[in-house]
Design an enzyme around this catalytic site. Structure first.
Site, mmCIF file in Angstrom:
data_model
loop_
_atom_site.group_PDB
_atom_site.id
_atom_site.type_symbol
_atom_site.label_atom_id
_atom_site.label_comp_id
_atom_site.label_asym_id
_atom_site.label_seq_id
_atom_site.Cartn_x
_atom_site.Cartn_y
_atom_site.Cartn_z
ATOM 1 N N GLU A 135 0.817 -1.217 0.000
ATOM 2 C CA GLU A 135 0.000 0.000 0.000
ATOM 3 C C GLU A 135 0.850 1.266 0.000
ATOM 4 O O GLU A 135 0.504 2.256 -0.657
ATOM 5 C CB GLU A 135 -0.913 -0.012 1.238
ATOM 6 C CG GLU A 135 -1.858 1.168 1.324
ATOM 7 C CD GLU A 135 -2.733 1.096 2.568
ATOM 8 O OE1 GLU A 135 -3.217 2.149 2.996
ATOM 9 O OE2 GLU A 135 -2.929 -0.016 3.102
ATOM 10 N N ASP A 136 1.976 1.241 0.705
ATOM 11 C CA ASP A 136 2.716 2.481 0.968
ATOM 12 C C ASP A 136 4.105 2.558 0.341
ATOM 13 O O ASP A 136 4.785 3.576 0.486
ATOM 14 C CB ASP A 136 2.874 2.677 2.493
ATOM 15 C CG ASP A 136 1.527 2.846 3.187
ATOM 16 O OD1 ASP A 136 0.578 3.294 2.525
ATOM 17 O OD2 ASP A 136 1.434 2.524 4.384
#
Length: 626
Positions: A84-85
């Protein structure tokens, strides 16, 4: 400032837990996952200013230590935010750790925002729930992620705190409850309450601390006597005193319309035993119950046997209330060590394959019904009605057990049996007595439904059902629209000075809610981006309706003194009074208007000071039954 040494020690605490129960090869994979997470998050910080890696380590520790999951779940916990990051992809995860870890990471990775920029919270909820079809571990990792986020929510802005706390109270805490993870559910609820309604939380926290000091001497004497009895009987058991949390007390206060002083059982006592051959757990529980009731008086009707009839989430225990000291009942939970561990780990310890299959089957049936609703409202309503709070079991005349949500009615029961029975339900017989189909059912009721082909669902049935199955079907049968618009929520009726939150609709209108309003919690969960800060100030030209329930000892001039306190002393206008007296005890319902929450609190304090007044409680503005 968190040092590299502190980060290393935190990770080592996870390694120490896992080293006891995994192979050397899996330990090497766990170390590798930590190194990848450390590298991937190396340039990221949390809102607290700490290195971001602190969060994946904490999640991995919860998964390893508190939830007792295996190697792949711990690996996925370390990596749950990597895709996600950071630039790493799911293909990278698969290549290094295999398909299983890749699947777990994929489930807990939030989907990107939609093209119009709106939050995709509900789709993230769907994604999490869909994983139940394949593997329960993904839910555990997501709950661990949410638990650590809630434990560190202090660093967020107030509007973000409300958004995250609303999601937690509406979705994650009920999910933990349904999975049988009682300690996770309880902590999530309490943390959510703390950040949503700080003033109420702090008040109850202080009152609970004071109550503990006040009662701990008597409680200690009572538990010592229990220990003495068990020792005399040769029972191998230990005693725990468990003090309830502010949210649990707050919920009882609002469900029962009582103040703090009148909430029963602010703590409970566990008797935890290890059964010895040839006795079963039930035999041991009943022997302990018999031994204690030989010495202490039992509250009539207080026994609840969750051993033979576990809760839907698998909870088992034997509950009874005993007279511990003059005028004070104590609640006891008699449980084996196995039952206690199961109440902590829930579905994780469902080692019986058939039992787990049945449990997952029930959950998947709920999700299948939810899938029919692609709209936000239908899905979130399904989550709320299907997962939240406790279930009850009722019986058909032939002894079939039917599980329903708490406060379900005979209509819910009819639809649970079959939609045709629900559609034509005319009356119910509850424990042999004729009753309306709108009657609320209680645990252990025996229910029979009478049908009539001339009877069909009406719109008002929607006000008398709790189960998702019944609501889902009735929404298809009847048109249920509301054209009313409100600036102030007509459920919680907020007052100036209350802790409030606003939600802006698509037309730019803002509806105001108190922060403990269930509707506000739901809105924060499904459309948190619409939250707006509101300064709800007192306007002396405007009054807001409130209702008080007053209980007092009857005397001459009592009603005159109450009216005089409100009208003459406080200069407020009364709109209605309903009063009745039974056995010299007066119950009075008074409706009047106030300018603010502070004015209401001052009025309550003034009324409480009147001679003979025993209880003054604000209650919901519902029609008064005559």
């Amino acid at each position: 400032m968190v040092t590299e040494e502190e980060i290393r020690k935190s990770a080592e605490s996870v390694f120490d837990v896992m080293r006891e129960r995994v192979t050397p090869e899996d330990m090497e994979r766990i170390h590798s996952a930590f190194k990848l997470a450390l590298e991937a998050h190396s340039n990221q910080k949390r809102n607290t200013g700490e290195p971001y890696i602190i969060h994946p380590i904490a999640v991995a520790k919860i998964v390893a230590e508190e939830l007792e999951l295996g190697a792949n779940a711990v690996i996925a916990a370390f990596l749950h935010d990597v895709v996600e990051d950071t630039p790493y992809t799911l293909d990278d995860i698969r290549e290094r750790f295999g398909d299983d870890v890749r699947f777990l990471v994929d489930v807990v990775t939030k989907r990107k925002k939609t093209q119009d920029g709106q939050s995709n919270q509900v789709e993230n909820f769907r994604q999490i729930m869909d994983s139940v079809h394949y593997d329960i571990r993904a839910l555990m990792i997501k709950l661990a992620d949410r638990l650590h986020n809630m434990r560190t929510l202090d660093s967020m802005r107030p509007d973000k705190q409300m958004k995250i706390a609303g999601e937690t109270d509406f979705f994650y805490a009920p999910l933990a409850n349904r999975l049988g993870l009682y300690h996770v559910k309880s902590e999530l609820e309490n943390l959510s309450f703390r950040f949503r309604c700080q003033r109420d939380y702090e008040t109850l926290d202080r009152q609970l601390a004071e109550d503990k000091i006040k009662t701990e001497g008597d409680v200690a004497s009572f538990t010592q006597e229990i220990e003495s009895i068990l020792k005399e009987k040769g029972i191998n058991a230990r005693i725990q005193v468990r003090y309830r949390k502010p949210y649990s007390i707050w919920r009882d206060m609002h469900e029962d319309n009582v103040d703090f002083a009148r909430v029963e059982f602010k703590h409970y006592i566990r008797v935890i035993y290890t059964p010895e051959e040839p006795w079963s757990e039930k035999d041991t529980s009943l022997f302990i119950y018999s031994s204690l009731t030989d010495r202490f008086r039992e509250r009539p009707g207080s026994v609840v046997n969750y051993i033979d009839n576990p809760k839907e989430n698998g909870y088992q225990s034997f509950h009874v209330k005993l007279l511990g000291r003059p005028g004070c009942w104590e609640e006891l939970h008699i449980s084996s060590e196995r039952m206690l561990r199961n109440s902590r780990l829930g579905c994780i310890v469902k080692t019986n394959e058939e039992s787990m299959k049945q449990w997952l089957g029930k959950l998947q049936e709920i999700l299948k019904d939810m899938a029919e609703h692609r709209d936000t409202e239908g899905f979130m309503e399904g989550v709320s009605s299907s997962f939240y709070n406790e279930d009850i079991y009722v019986l058909t005349p032939k002894g079939r057990v039917v599980i329903l949500p708490k406060d379900a009615t005979a209509i819910d029961f009819a639809y649970e049996l079959h939609t045709d029975i629900g559609d034509h339900a005319q009356y119910a017989r509850i424990n042999g007595k004729l009753a309306s189909i709108k009657t609320v059912l209680h645990r252990g009721d025996c229910v029979e439904i009478g049908t009539n082909e001339e009877v069909h669902p009406t719109e008002d049935w929607l006000n008398y059902v709790k189960s998702y199955k019944a609501k889902n079907h009735l929404h298809k049968c009847v048109i249920h629209e509301s054209t009313d618009e409100y600036d102030l929520c007509n459920v919680c009726h907020p007052l100036p000075g209350d802790e409030v939150i606003g939600f802006k609709d698509k037309d730019g209108r803002v509806m105001l809610h108190s922060r403990h309003c269930p509707e506000a919690i739901k809105l924060a969960s499904e459309s948190g981006d619409s939250i707006v800060s509101v300064d709800f100030k007192k306007n002396m030209s405007k009054v807001y309706p409130v209702r008080l329930r007053i209980v007092a000892i009857d005397r001459y001039h009592l009603l005159h003194d109450m009216v005089d306190c409100i009208v003459e002393h406080r200069r407020l206008s009364i709109s209605s009074i309903h009063t009745y007296t039974q056995d010299q005890i007066v119950t009075c319902i008074i409706d009047f208007g106030v300018h603010s929450a502070d004015e209401l609190e001052e009025t309550i304090a003034s009324i409480s000071g009147i001679s003979g007044i025993d209880e003054v409680q604000r209650v919901e503005l519902e029609p008064v039954l005559k």
